[in-house]
Write a protein that holds these residues in place. Structure first.
Motif, PDB file in Angstrom:
ATOM      1  N   LEU A   5       2.196 -11.786 -10.499  1.00 41.97           N
ATOM      2  CA  LEU A   5       3.183 -10.788 -10.096  1.00 41.97           C
ATOM      3  C   LEU A   5       2.577  -9.969  -8.966  1.00 41.97           C
ATOM      4  O   LEU A   5       1.427  -9.519  -9.066  1.00 41.97           O
ATOM      5  N   ASP A   6       3.350  -9.794  -7.895  1.00 46.52           N
ATOM      6  CA  ASP A   6       2.850  -9.111  -6.687  1.00 46.52           C
ATOM      7  C   ASP A   6       3.320  -7.657  -6.728  1.00 46.52           C
ATOM      8  O   ASP A   6       4.262  -7.276  -6.027  1.00 46.52           O
ATOM      9  N   THR A   7       2.657  -6.873  -7.541  1.00 45.71           N
ATOM     10  CA  THR A   7       3.051  -5.468  -7.712  1.00 45.71           C
ATOM     11  C   THR A   7       1.935  -4.722  -8.440  1.00 45.71           C
ATOM     12  O   THR A   7       1.106  -5.348  -9.107  1.00 45.71           O
ATOM     13  N   VAL A  25      -2.078 -10.951 -11.524  1.00 41.73           N
ATOM     14  CA  VAL A  25      -1.411  -9.907 -10.716  1.00 41.73           C
ATOM     15  C   VAL A  25      -2.156  -9.779  -9.392  1.00 41.73           C
ATOM     16  O   VAL A  25      -3.381  -9.891  -9.356  1.00 41.73           O
ATOM     17  N   THR A  26      -1.398  -9.579  -8.318  1.00 40.30           N
ATOM     18  CA  THR A  26      -2.028  -9.241  -7.036  1.00 40.30           C
ATOM     19  C   THR A  26      -1.535  -7.862  -6.613  1.00 40.30           C
ATOM     20  O   THR A  26      -0.363  -7.531  -6.788  1.00 40.30           O
ATOM     21  N   THR A  27      -2.468  -7.082  -6.067  1.00 44.18           N
ATOM     22  CA  THR A  27      -2.091  -5.787  -5.497  1.00 44.18           C
ATOM     23  C   THR A  27      -2.633  -5.756  -4.070  1.00 44.18           C
ATOM     24  O   THR A  27      -3.413  -6.617  -3.679  1.00 44.18           O
ATOM     25  N   ASN A  28      -2.182  -4.799  -3.325  1.00 45.01           N
ATOM     26  CA  ASN A  28      -2.779  -4.523  -2.005  1.00 45.01           C
ATOM     27  C   ASN A  28      -2.649  -3.022  -1.779  1.00 45.01           C
ATOM     28  O   ASN A  28      -1.978  -2.334  -2.575  1.00 45.01           O
ATOM     29  N   PRO A  29      -3.291  -2.464  -0.749  1.00 40.26           N
ATOM     30  CA  PRO A  29      -3.241  -1.004  -0.576  1.00 40.26           C
ATOM     31  C   PRO A  29      -1.807  -0.465  -0.485  1.00 40.26           C
ATOM     32  O   PRO A  29      -1.512   0.623  -0.995  1.00 40.26           O
ATOM     33  N   ILE A  82     -11.673  -9.811  -6.158  1.00 39.58           N
ATOM     34  CA  ILE A  82     -11.738  -8.903  -5.011  1.00 39.58           C
ATOM     35  C   ILE A  82     -10.996  -9.497  -3.825  1.00 39.58           C
ATOM     36  O   ILE A  82     -11.298 -10.604  -3.374  1.00 39.58           O
ATOM     37  N   LYS A  83     -10.030  -8.720  -3.347  1.00 43.01           N
ATOM     38  CA  LYS A  83      -9.254  -9.167  -2.190  1.00 43.01           C
ATOM     39  C   LYS A  83      -9.953  -8.683  -0.920  1.00 43.01           C
ATOM     40  O   LYS A  83     -10.225  -7.492  -0.759  1.00 43.01           O
ATOM     41  N   ILE A  84     -10.232  -9.638  -0.059  1.00 41.32           N
ATOM     42  CA  ILE A  84     -10.966  -9.330   1.175  1.00 41.32           C
ATOM     43  C   ILE A  84     -10.183  -9.906   2.357  1.00 41.32           C
ATOM     44  O   ILE A  84      -9.725 -11.052   2.290  1.00 41.32           O
ATOM     45  N   PRO A 128      -2.337 -17.447   1.830  1.00 40.60           N
ATOM     46  CA  PRO A 128      -1.529 -17.582   3.054  1.00 40.60           C
ATOM     47  C   PRO A 128      -0.219 -16.809   2.876  1.00 40.60           C
ATOM     48  O   PRO A 128       0.432 -16.907   1.835  1.00 40.60           O
ATOM     49  N   PHE A 129       0.151 -16.045   3.920  1.00 42.57           N
ATOM     50  CA  PHE A 129       1.333 -15.162   3.860  1.00 42.57           C
ATOM     51  C   PHE A 129       2.540 -15.868   4.480  1.00 42.57           C
ATOM     52  O   PHE A 129       2.667 -15.915   5.712  1.00 42.57           O
ATOM     53  N   VAL A 130       3.440 -16.373   3.669  1.00 44.71           N
ATOM     54  CA  VAL A 130       4.555 -17.155   4.229  1.00 44.71           C
ATOM     55  C   VAL A 130       5.668 -16.285   4.834  1.00 44.71           C
ATOM     56  O   VAL A 130       6.171 -16.569   5.912  1.00 44.71           O
ATOM     57  N   GLY A 131       6.042 -15.208   4.133  1.00 40.73           N
ATOM     58  CA  GLY A 131       7.162 -14.379   4.607  1.00 40.73           C
ATOM     59  C   GLY A 131       6.882 -13.732   5.952  1.00 40.73           C
ATOM     60  O   GLY A 131       7.751 -13.698   6.829  1.00 40.73           O
ATOM     61  N   ARG A 132       5.648 -13.234   6.127  1.00 39.73           N
ATOM     62  CA  ARG A 132       5.341 -12.560   7.400  1.00 39.73           C
ATOM     63  C   ARG A 132       5.345 -13.558   8.560  1.00 39.73           C
ATOM     64  O   ARG A 132       5.613 -13.184   9.696  1.00 39.73           O
ATOM     65  N   LEU A 133       5.012 -14.845   8.275  1.00 42.90           N
ATOM     66  CA  LEU A 133       5.114 -15.863   9.328  1.00 42.90           C
ATOM     67  C   LEU A 133       6.583 -16.142   9.635  1.00 42.90           C
ATOM     68  O   LEU A 133       6.980 -16.194  10.804  1.00 42.90           O
ATOM     69  N   VAL A 162       0.331 -18.637  -2.862  1.00 38.60           N
ATOM     70  CA  VAL A 162       1.376 -18.422  -1.851  1.00 38.60           C
ATOM     71  C   VAL A 162       1.779 -16.947  -1.923  1.00 38.60           C
ATOM     72  O   VAL A 162       2.237 -16.464  -2.963  1.00 38.60           O
ATOM     73  N   ALA A 163       1.555 -16.235  -0.809  1.00 41.27           N
ATOM     74  CA  ALA A 163       1.778 -14.780  -0.797  1.00 41.27           C
ATOM     75  C   ALA A 163       2.856 -14.425   0.217  1.00 41.27           C
ATOM     76  O   ALA A 163       3.301 -15.271   0.988  1.00 41.27           O
ATOM     77  N   SER A 164       3.283 -13.160   0.163  1.00 41.70           N
ATOM     78  CA  SER A 164       4.347 -12.667   1.046  1.00 41.70           C
ATOM     79  C   SER A 164       5.628 -13.469   0.807  1.00 41.70           C
ATOM     80  O   SER A 164       6.303 -13.895   1.748  1.00 41.70           O
ATOM     81  N   ILE A 165       5.921 -13.665  -0.468  1.00 42.87           N
ATOM     82  CA  ILE A 165       7.127 -14.403  -0.868  1.00 42.87           C
ATOM     83  C   ILE A 165       8.341 -13.483  -0.746  1.00 42.87           C
ATOM     84  O   ILE A 165       8.300 -12.335  -1.165  1.00 42.87           O
ATOM     85  N   ARG A 166       9.408 -14.018  -0.158  1.00 43.84           N
ATOM     86  CA  ARG A 166      10.593 -13.187   0.103  1.00 43.84           C
ATOM     87  C   ARG A 166      11.827 -13.578  -0.717  1.00 43.84           C
ATOM     88  O   ARG A 166      12.763 -12.816  -0.830  1.00 43.84           O
ATOM     89  N   HIS A 167      11.862 -14.849  -1.200  1.00 41.36           N
ATOM     90  CA  HIS A 167      13.070 -15.324  -1.894  1.00 41.36           C
ATOM     91  C   HIS A 167      12.720 -16.495  -2.819  1.00 41.36           C
ATOM     92  O   HIS A 167      11.633 -17.111  -2.667  1.00 41.36           O
TER      93      HIS A 167
HETATM   94  C1  E4P Z   1      -0.283 -10.481  -1.871  1.00 38.91           C
HETATM   95  O1  E4P Z   1      -1.380 -10.885  -2.123  1.00 38.91           O
HETATM   96  C2  E4P Z   1       0.090  -9.955  -0.540  1.00 38.91           C
HETATM   97  O2  E4P Z   1      -0.615  -8.782  -0.254  1.00 38.91           O
HETATM   98  C3  E4P Z   1       1.568  -9.715  -0.500  1.00 38.91           C
HETATM   99  O3  E4P Z   1       2.207 -10.876  -1.012  1.00 38.91           O
HETATM  100  C4  E4P Z   1       2.086  -9.370   0.872  1.00 38.91           C
HETATM  101  O4  E4P Z   1       3.484  -9.353   0.833  1.00 38.91           O
HETATM  102  P1  E4P Z   1       4.371  -8.694   1.997  1.00 38.91           P
HETATM  103  O5  E4P Z   1       4.234  -9.526   3.221  1.00 38.91           O
HETATM  104  O6  E4P Z   1       5.766  -8.729   1.434  1.00 38.91           O
HETATM  105  O7  E4P Z   1       3.870  -7.296   2.178  1.00 38.91           O
END
Ligand code: E4P
Length: 215
Positions: A5-7, A25-29, A82-84, A128-133, A162-167
């Protein structure tokens, strides 16, 4: 396939964990900032709810600082990852931390070359961030396909998140491509359940029953 869960929202994590759907779970700042709570206490609380990897991101941008933060965060719980960020300093820190047995999730990956560098440095997970691409008219899922192909050629101990999932389609395509993990925002998780024919079908079953038996 594992679902993370990305929250950093405790209620949302509990809701889906109660259904057995949360493997990590993944978090970011940015996600932590939304909760307006002390970073370490949120992370600790998440580890009490979910029995799986919980990613906590460093804020330092130099390798020494990243390593110090990582070692401190690792002490919070054995499941902390640790997320780097994918930078030269990040790669150096990942190499040092991997040798100390600290699990790293290398974040902000936008190309197959970056994915390969992260795996070689010893990252246990790559994100890898798919939504931002997609947002900048690049094919995010193509990055997953190529990264899968590269990792399958070797024996890196590295899983694709797979991160930055939008749908929901991002999740389905990730599963078709054999991605190890999808980290899913709660809003997208809600959408995964939905199909109009399920709602219509249930309504019809219940009304047919009521018409026949009166209750
Ligand atoms: C998770 O590890 C990423 O930080 C997160 O999926 C980024 O998502 P966003 O592009 O919607 O901010």
């Amino acid at each position: 396939m594992k679902f993370f869960l990305d929250t950093a929202n405790i209620e949302k994590i509990k809701r889906f964990a109660d259904m057995g759907l949360v493997d990590g779970v993944t978090t970011n700042p940015s996600l932590i900032a939304k909760e307006d709570r002390d970073f370490e206490s949120v992370i600790k609380e998440i580890t009490q709810i979910v029995d799986g990897p919980v990613s906590a991101e460093v804020l330092s941008t130099n390798s020494e600082g990243m390593i110090q933060e990582a070692l401190k965060l690792s002490e919070l719980h054995e499941n902390i990852v640790i997320k780097i960020p994918m930078t030269k300093d990040g790669i150096k820190a990942t190499h040092v931390l991997a040798n100390k047995g600290v699990k790293v999730n290398m974040t902000l990956i936008f190309s197959p070359a970056q994915a390969l560098l992260a795996a070689k440095a010893g990252a246990r997970f790559i994100s890898p961030f798919v939504g931002r691409l997609d947002d900048i008219s690049h094919d995010g899922m193509e990055l997953i396909a190529v990264t899968r192909e590269i990792l399958d050629n070797y024996d890196f101990d590295c899983e694709i998140i797979v991160a930055s999932i939008r749908h929901p389609l991002h999740v389905v395509e990730a599963a078709r491509m054999g991605a190890d993990i999808a980290t899913i925002p709660p809003g997208v998780m809600e959408k995964l359940f939905k199909h109009p024919l399920t709602d219509i079908g249930l309504e019809r079953f219940l009304s047919d029953w009521k018409n026949a038996f009166g209750k």
